[in-house]
Write an enzyme that holds these catalytic residues in place. Structure first.
Site, short mmCIF file in Angstrom:
data_model
loop_
_atom_site.label_atom_id
_atom_site.label_comp_id
_atom_site.label_asym_id
_atom_site.label_seq_id
_atom_site.Cartn_x
_atom_site.Cartn_y
_atom_site.Cartn_z
N ARG A 171 0.81 -1.23 0.00
CA ARG A 171 0.00 0.00 0.00
C ARG A 171 0.84 1.27 0.00
O ARG A 171 0.43 2.31 0.52
CB ARG A 171 -0.95 0.05 1.21
CG ARG A 171 -1.98 -1.06 1.24
CD ARG A 171 -2.97 -0.92 0.08
NE ARG A 171 -4.02 -1.90 0.20
CZ ARG A 171 -3.95 -3.15 -0.31
NH1 ARG A 171 -2.88 -3.52 -1.00
NH2 ARG A 171 -4.94 -3.99 -0.17
N SER A 246 -11.07 -0.40 2.32
CA SER A 246 -10.46 -0.64 3.63
C SER A 246 -9.94 0.68 4.17
O SER A 246 -9.13 1.33 3.51
CB SER A 246 -9.28 -1.62 3.50
OG SER A 246 -9.76 -2.83 2.98
N GLU A 352 -5.64 4.28 5.32
CA GLU A 352 -5.27 4.18 3.91
C GLU A 352 -5.64 5.44 3.13
O GLU A 352 -4.82 5.98 2.39
CB GLU A 352 -6.00 2.97 3.32
CG GLU A 352 -5.09 2.04 2.56
CD GLU A 352 -5.89 0.90 1.94
OE1 GLU A 352 -5.80 -0.20 2.47
OE2 GLU A 352 -6.59 1.14 0.94
C1 LIG Z 1 -15.34 -0.24 -2.29
C2 LIG Z 1 -13.84 0.00 -2.39
C3 LIG Z 1 -12.98 -1.09 -2.52
C4 LIG Z 1 -11.60 -0.88 -2.61
N1 LIG Z 1 -10.78 -1.96 -2.71
C5 LIG Z 1 -9.43 -1.78 -2.79
C6 LIG Z 1 -8.55 -2.91 -2.89
O1 LIG Z 1 -8.97 -4.06 -2.91
N2 LIG Z 1 -7.21 -2.67 -2.96
C7 LIG Z 1 -6.70 -1.41 -2.95
O2 LIG Z 1 -5.47 -1.27 -3.03
N3 LIG Z 1 -7.51 -0.33 -2.89
C8 LIG Z 1 -8.85 -0.48 -2.80
N4 LIG Z 1 -9.68 0.61 -2.71
C9 LIG Z 1 -9.11 1.96 -2.68
C10 LIG Z 1 -9.11 2.67 -4.05
O3 LIG Z 1 -10.12 2.18 -4.88
C11 LIG Z 1 -7.78 2.55 -4.78
O4 LIG Z 1 -6.73 3.00 -3.97
C12 LIG Z 1 -7.78 3.36 -6.10
O5 LIG Z 1 -6.65 3.03 -6.85
C13 LIG Z 1 -7.81 4.86 -5.89
O6 LIG Z 1 -7.90 5.47 -7.18
P1 LIG Z 1 -8.72 6.79 -7.44
O7 LIG Z 1 -8.58 7.10 -8.89
O8 LIG Z 1 -10.11 6.66 -6.92
O9 LIG Z 1 -7.89 7.82 -6.57
P2 LIG Z 1 -8.45 9.04 -5.67
O10 LIG Z 1 -9.25 8.51 -4.54
O11 LIG Z 1 -9.08 10.06 -6.53
O12 LIG Z 1 -7.09 9.62 -5.09
C14 LIG Z 1 -6.34 8.88 -4.14
C15 LIG Z 1 -4.94 9.52 -4.00
O13 LIG Z 1 -4.24 9.34 -5.24
C16 LIG Z 1 -3.90 10.60 -5.81
N5 LIG Z 1 -4.09 10.50 -7.27
C17 LIG Z 1 -5.15 9.95 -7.92
N6 LIG Z 1 -4.96 10.02 -9.25
C18 LIG Z 1 -3.74 10.62 -9.44
C19 LIG Z 1 -2.97 11.00 -10.59
N7 LIG Z 1 -3.41 10.76 -11.83
N8 LIG Z 1 -1.77 11.59 -10.39
C20 LIG Z 1 -1.31 11.84 -9.13
N9 LIG Z 1 -1.99 11.53 -8.02
C21 LIG Z 1 -3.20 10.91 -8.17
C22 LIG Z 1 -4.84 11.60 -5.18
O14 LIG Z 1 -4.28 12.91 -5.19
C23 LIG Z 1 -5.00 11.03 -3.78
O15 LIG Z 1 -3.92 11.40 -2.97
C24 LIG Z 1 -11.08 0.44 -2.60
C25 LIG Z 1 -11.97 1.52 -2.50
C26 LIG Z 1 -13.33 1.31 -2.40
C27 LIG Z 1 -14.26 2.48 -2.29
#
Ligand SMILES: Cc1cc2nc3c(=O)[nH]c(=O)nc-3n(C[C@H](O)[C@H](O)[C@H](O)COP(=O)(O)OP(=O)(O)OC[C@H]3O[C@@H](n4cnc5c(N)ncnc54)[C@H](O)[C@@H]3O)c2cc1C
Length: 359
Positions: A171, A246, A352
């Site tokens: 992570r 999580s 996280e």
């Molecule tokens: C129901 C659910 C289940 C999930 N299951 C998992 C799992 O099994 N495993 C896991 O690892 N995660 C899981 N997650 C967490 C999440 O989905 C992941 O971490 C996902 O990759 C986040 O991507 P996002 O585009 O939504 O990022 P955001 O939530 O929009 O941003 C998260 C962080 O990343 C940064 N960021 C996003 N995009 C960029 C970019 N292009 N450039 C620079 N920085 C950026 C943001 O500034 C922020 O700090 C889960 C979440 C939910 C709601």
């Protein structure tokens, strides 16, 4: 205002997050290409505003006060496929940061490209996956990422960072630690196995596929149904899915700390004879303990409520918005859990999701 790019004011962020919590962005822009990103950055610089890069909003908690700066939502689309010179069995697949992650995984599976199938059903965008080295069911993106194309905010140059330079760990990566907020991820290149077999490393999946070798599509479908049963599926409806997945990382502790946790569990009589503290040895040292176990044994059952925030009815690790929760309510619940787990087991849980707009 800027030439082509539309910059809006006072845009509510809650609907752009899976938590559905938080206030507004003072300014908001959605960028579809690098020149729009550049325009947005110029705007922020000219106004002296902080920026926040938003992907799918599935790993953030926005404060009730919102974000007093410019939120830039990444919407760059496109997938391209390249053969690897001298290697018949793999392909390089590059996805731009604004591609929906689960749709991308579905596309890879449909094209018989192995390496991401266990990461099916995770919300968010491609650009978010290197940030915390997204992982699930025995697979992590670090295993397949060969490079990450970024815009370096220090010198405004586009650079390719090799996967081996991303500092991937459980992570974590340079993007959420040593180089936090330095780069905007523009695209990610994964090396995938053509016609490869799915990875079956996780106990739940080993059980499902005891008697036959699954195809990539069968693996994807098994992972999605396990995720749906836990309320952890992308685009799943209902209050149990209004979370950031999580909320806590599984703590990794030294062997002697683990022995102390075992000792405390025995004193509390929570582990019980024949049911030791669950744990996994981490390659390179350390012991990983499921945060969900620590939380449950600290007295927080699924469905535990605190105001309008609560634990999911389907998954202890997911803090959820039960309807109209404020960010303060979510953090209050987090605080109660962290303090109780630390008091009983001596382990401080680490969250996280990124917190946005909290001073
Ligand atoms: C129901 C659910 C289940 C999930 N299951 C998992 C799992 O099994 N495993 C896991 O690892 N995660 C899981 N997650 C967490 C999440 O989905 C992941 O971490 C996902 O990759 C986040 O991507 P996002 O585009 O939504 O990022 P955001 O939530 O929009 O941003 C998260 C962080 O990343 C940064 N960021 C996003 N995009 C960029 C970019 N292009 N450039 C620079 N920085 C950026 C943001 O500034 C922020 O700090 C889960 C979440 C939910 C709601």
């Amino acid at each position: 205002m800027t030439a082509g790019l539309k910059i809006k004011e006072q845009v509510s962020l809650a609907p752009m997050t899976t938590f559905r919590v938080g206030g507004s962005a003072r300014y908001f822009a959605e960028v579809e290409n690098e020149s729009e990103l550049s325009e947005a950055l110029d705007f922020a610089e000219a106004q002296g505003l902080p920026i926040f890069i938003l992907g799918g909003g599935s790993n953030i908690l926005v404060s009730d006060a919102g974000f007093n700066g410019l939120v830039i939502r990444i919407a760059m689309k496109g997938i391209s496929l390249m053969d690897v010179p001298g290697r018949e069995d793999t392909a390089l697949v590059t996805a731009r940061a604004g591609e929906d992650w689960d749709e991308f995984v579905e596309w890879c599976v449909a094209n018989e490209l192995a390496g991401l199938e266990c990461l099916s059903g995770i919300p968010g965008l491609v650009g978010g996956t290197p940030i915390q080295n997204v992982g699930a069911y025995g697979q992590e993106v670090s295993e397949t990422i060969v490079s990450v194309r970024v815009l370096d905010l220090e010198d405004r140059l586009v650079k390719d960072i090799a996967g081996s330079e991303c500092g991937f760990a459980y992570r974590s990566s340079i993007f959420n630690t040593t180089a936090k907020d330095r780069y905007v991820v523009l695209a990610v290149t994964y090396e995938l196995r053509k016609g490869g077999k799915p990875a079956i490393a996780y106990p739940d999946l080993i059980r499902v596929f005891r008697d036959f070798d699954p195809s990539l599509a069968e693996m994807r479908s098994a992972v999605c149904s396990i995720r749906a049963s836990k309320g952890m599926m992308a685009k799943q409806g209902g209050a149990d899915s209004h979370s950031a997945g999580s909320f806590f990382k599984n703590p990794v502790v030294a062997r002697d700390e683990f022995e102390e946790i075992e000792r405390r569990a025995a004193l509390l009589a929570v582990a019980g004879e024949g049911s030791p503290v669950p744990h996994f040895d981490v390659p390179g040292g350390g012991v990983k303990i499921p945060a969900a176990w620590l939380i449950e044994k600290s007295g927080f059952a699924k469905g535990y409520l605190k105001g309008n925030a609560g634990l999911s009815n389907l998954h202890t690790l997911a803090l959820t918005n039960r309807g109209g929760a404020s960010a303060d309510e979510v953090l209050c619940l987090k605080k109660e859990i962290v303090e109780r787990v630390e008091e009983l087991f001596g382990v401080r849980l680490v969250q996280e999701p990124a917190l946005i707009g909290f001073d």
